[in-house]
Design an enzyme around this catalytic site. Structure first.
Site, PDB file in Angstrom:
ATOM      1  CB  ALA A   1     -32.482 -18.887 -32.019  1.00 28.21           C
TER       2      ALA A   1
ATOM      3  CG  HIS B   1     -38.237 -21.475 -33.479  1.00 31.00           C
ATOM      4  ND1 HIS B   1     -38.593 -21.143 -32.949  1.00 31.00           N
ATOM      5  CD2 HIS B   1     -36.946 -21.475 -32.999  1.00 31.00           C
ATOM      6  CE1 HIS B   1     -37.669 -21.628 -31.691  1.00 31.00           C
ATOM      7  NE2 HIS B   1     -36.519 -21.791 -31.638  1.00 31.00           N
TER       8      HIS B   1
ATOM      9  CG  ASN C   1     -34.561 -14.492 -25.950  1.00 32.46           C
ATOM     10  OD1 ASN C   1     -34.412 -13.704 -25.311  1.00 32.46           O
ATOM     11  ND2 ASN C   1     -33.560 -15.257 -24.982  1.00 32.46           N
TER      12      ASN C   1
HETATM   13  N1  NAD Z   1     -31.814 -13.837 -29.071  1.00 35.81           N
HETATM   14  C1  NAD Z   1     -31.470 -15.336 -29.080  1.00 35.81           C
HETATM   15  O1  NAD Z   1     -32.708 -15.789 -30.331  1.00 35.81           O
HETATM   16  C2  NAD Z   1     -31.209 -15.702 -28.021  1.00 35.81           C
HETATM   17  C3  NAD Z   1     -30.876 -17.209 -28.440  1.00 35.81           C
HETATM   18  C4  NAD Z   1     -30.685 -17.905 -27.449  1.00 35.81           C
HETATM   19  C5  NAD Z   1     -30.538 -17.204 -25.790  1.00 35.81           C
HETATM   20  N2  NAD Z   1     -30.379 -16.067 -26.088  1.00 35.81           N
HETATM   21  C6  NAD Z   1     -30.616 -15.491 -24.522  1.00 35.81           C
HETATM   22  O2  NAD Z   1     -28.922 -15.159 -24.129  1.00 35.81           O
HETATM   23  C7  NAD Z   1     -28.765 -14.665 -22.936  1.00 35.81           C
HETATM   24  C8  NAD Z   1     -27.874 -15.763 -22.323  1.00 35.81           C
HETATM   25  O3  NAD Z   1     -27.565 -17.259 -22.703  1.00 35.81           O
HETATM   26  P1  NAD Z   1     -26.763 -17.769 -23.160  1.00 35.81           P
HETATM   27  O4  NAD Z   1     -27.007 -19.169 -23.460  1.00 35.81           O
HETATM   28  O5  NAD Z   1     -25.072 -17.475 -22.830  1.00 35.81           O
HETATM   29  O6  NAD Z   1     -27.227 -19.078 -21.687  1.00 35.81           O
HETATM   30  P2  NAD Z   1     -25.988 -19.163 -20.189  1.00 35.81           P
HETATM   31  O7  NAD Z   1     -26.863 -19.297 -19.132  1.00 35.81           O
HETATM   32  O8  NAD Z   1     -25.034 -20.210 -20.755  1.00 35.81           O
HETATM   33  O9  NAD Z   1     -25.162 -18.169 -19.626  1.00 35.81           O
HETATM   34  C9  NAD Z   1     -25.224 -16.667 -18.759  1.00 35.81           C
HETATM   35  C10 NAD Z   1     -24.479 -15.977 -17.779  1.00 35.81           C
HETATM   36  O10 NAD Z   1     -24.994 -14.612 -17.775  1.00 35.81           O
HETATM   37  C11 NAD Z   1     -24.607 -14.848 -16.361  1.00 35.81           C
HETATM   38  N3  NAD Z   1     -25.761 -13.645 -16.089  1.00 35.81           N
HETATM   39  C12 NAD Z   1     -27.050 -14.098 -16.375  1.00 35.81           C
HETATM   40  N4  NAD Z   1     -28.061 -13.377 -15.165  1.00 35.81           N
HETATM   41  C13 NAD Z   1     -26.403 -11.836 -15.133  1.00 35.81           C
HETATM   42  C14 NAD Z   1     -26.844 -10.634 -14.684  1.00 35.81           C
HETATM   43  N5  NAD Z   1     -27.513 -10.054 -13.996  1.00 35.81           N
HETATM   44  N6  NAD Z   1     -25.479  -9.739 -14.257  1.00 35.81           N
HETATM   45  C15 NAD Z   1     -23.846 -10.920 -14.881  1.00 35.81           C
HETATM   46  N7  NAD Z   1     -23.969 -11.982 -15.534  1.00 35.81           N
HETATM   47  C16 NAD Z   1     -25.400 -12.695 -15.392  1.00 35.81           C
HETATM   48  C17 NAD Z   1     -24.905 -16.072 -16.081  1.00 35.81           C
HETATM   49  O11 NAD Z   1     -24.102 -16.224 -14.614  1.00 35.81           O
HETATM   50  C18 NAD Z   1     -23.852 -16.671 -16.977  1.00 35.81           C
HETATM   51  O12 NAD Z   1     -22.810 -16.864 -17.076  1.00 35.81           O
HETATM   52  C19 NAD Z   1     -29.816 -15.634 -22.411  1.00 35.81           C
HETATM   53  O13 NAD Z   1     -31.065 -14.298 -21.972  1.00 35.81           O
HETATM   54  C20 NAD Z   1     -30.427 -16.049 -23.720  1.00 35.81           C
HETATM   55  O14 NAD Z   1     -32.396 -16.049 -22.981  1.00 35.81           O
HETATM   56  C21 NAD Z   1     -31.072 -15.683 -26.956  1.00 35.81           C
END
Ligand code: NAD
Length: 278
Positions: free
Chosen positions: A131, A228, A198
């Site tokens: 992000a 940010h 993150n």
């Molecule tokens: N790097 C970045 O800048 C950044 C930005 C946004 C989100 N993220 C991270 O990316 C990840 C995904 O984000 P999102 O918006 O798609 O979230 P989301 O909640 O829309 O989707 C996450 C999915 O993963 C599944 N899940 C969670 N834990 C699990 C596990 N242990 N095993 C299997 N499936 C599992 C959930 O059921 C859900 O369907 C999050 O950890 C979020 O914090 C990172």
């Protein structure tokens, strides 16, 4: 053709899969998809026209499947706990991994263990810029940095539920103007605001580390976007990167830029030819 498996079929995983299915089907094949929630997998699978991945709701079955032997790159878009629980096993099967939940690496013991492992083996771990912007420049000047400050501004609703509020007097619901909620190190931010970790974690990993990276979190009831601002100073001069992110339509906590950044990271992994940027 790069064979991939996707862990986590929420906002990021499903948009990535959909993009690969429509725009990258000549270079990437989705072999398997895994989520703890069956409906998330079913919803995703129903949108795919050019890929027919095997589906899993159990990690042990995923990694022991015949189809997983063909996988070269695992995309994690699930959660920090998923990274901590699954990464060792995936790396030990000689797979490369793209990690979205980089906040998991704020745990220095876990991060050291992962670094030792990949130094001894030949795995790659890819962490997209997510992000924020400016990671390329910060990497280039790493040795010359003296300070890194991240100022994150969000609608109070996006901060709700953070452990910080268990001991604080701040009432997010009664804020009527822009208010500084937190100032501290990335390490403290990680503990107090795990949902914002993150961005802070990636900056800390690339720049000055968890203790020396400073974080300010501001609640602003007048905005719906995630802002940010990153300020980096040092012998090289100074950078200021400002990002105003539209949230993903599927998950308001996730910025759309994070998804686009992951798509670009995958494209750079699977394509040959000119590589732009650091
Ligand atoms: N790097 C970045 O800048 C950044 C930005 C946004 C989100 N993220 C991270 O990316 C990840 C995904 O984000 P999102 O918006 O798609 O979230 P989301 O909640 O829309 O989707 C996450 C999915 O993963 C599944 N899940 C969670 N834990 C699990 C596990 N242990 N095993 C299997 N499936 C599992 C959930 O059921 C859900 O369907 C999050 O950890 C979020 O914090 C990172």
């Amino acid at each position: 053709m790069k064979n991939i498996s996707i862990i986590g079929c929420g906002a990021i995983g499903s948009e990535l899969a959909h993009y690969i299915d429509t725009e990258m089907c000549d270079s990437v094949k989705i072999i398997s998809i895994f989520d703890l929630k069956l409906h998330q997998i079913e919803n995703l699978k129903a949108t795919l026209n050019n890929n027919n991945p095997e589906v899993f709701t159990n990690f042990s079955l995923l990694v022991s499947s015949d189809s997983f032997k063909k996988v070269e790159l695992v995309i994690e878009s699930a959660s920090q706990s998923a990274v901590k629980e699954y990464l060792r096993s995936i790396l030990s099967k000689q797979k490369d991994v793209l990690i979205m939940s980089v906040g998991s690496f704020a745990d220095s013991n876990f991060f050291s263990e992962v670094i030792h492992f990949i130094n001894d083996h030949s795995n790659n771990i890819y962490i997209p810029s997510g992000a924020i912007a400016g990671i390329d420049a910060i990497k280039s000047v790493k040795k010359f940095i003296t300070s890194v400050t991240l100022t994150t501004t969000k609608n109070p609703k996006s901060l709700r539920g953070a452990p910080f509020f268990e001991k604080s007097n701040v009432d997010l619901d009664s804020l009527y103007k822009k208010t500084i909620i937190f100032e501290g190190s990335a390490k403290e931010a990680v503990e107090q605001f795990p949902a914002n970790v993150n961005v802070a974690a990636l900056l800390a990993l690339v720049g000055l580390g968890m203790e020396k990276t400073k974080v300010m979190i501001i609640a602003d009831p007048s905005i719906l976007i995630n802002k940010h601002e990153i300020k980096v100073t040092g012998k090289f001069g100074e950078f200021i990167f400002k990002v105003k992110n539209i949230p993903s339509s599927k998950n308001p906590k996730t910025s759309y830029l994070a998804i686009l950044s992951a798509i670009e990271c995958i494209r750079s992994i699977v394509t040959t030819g000119i590589k732009y940027g650091t």
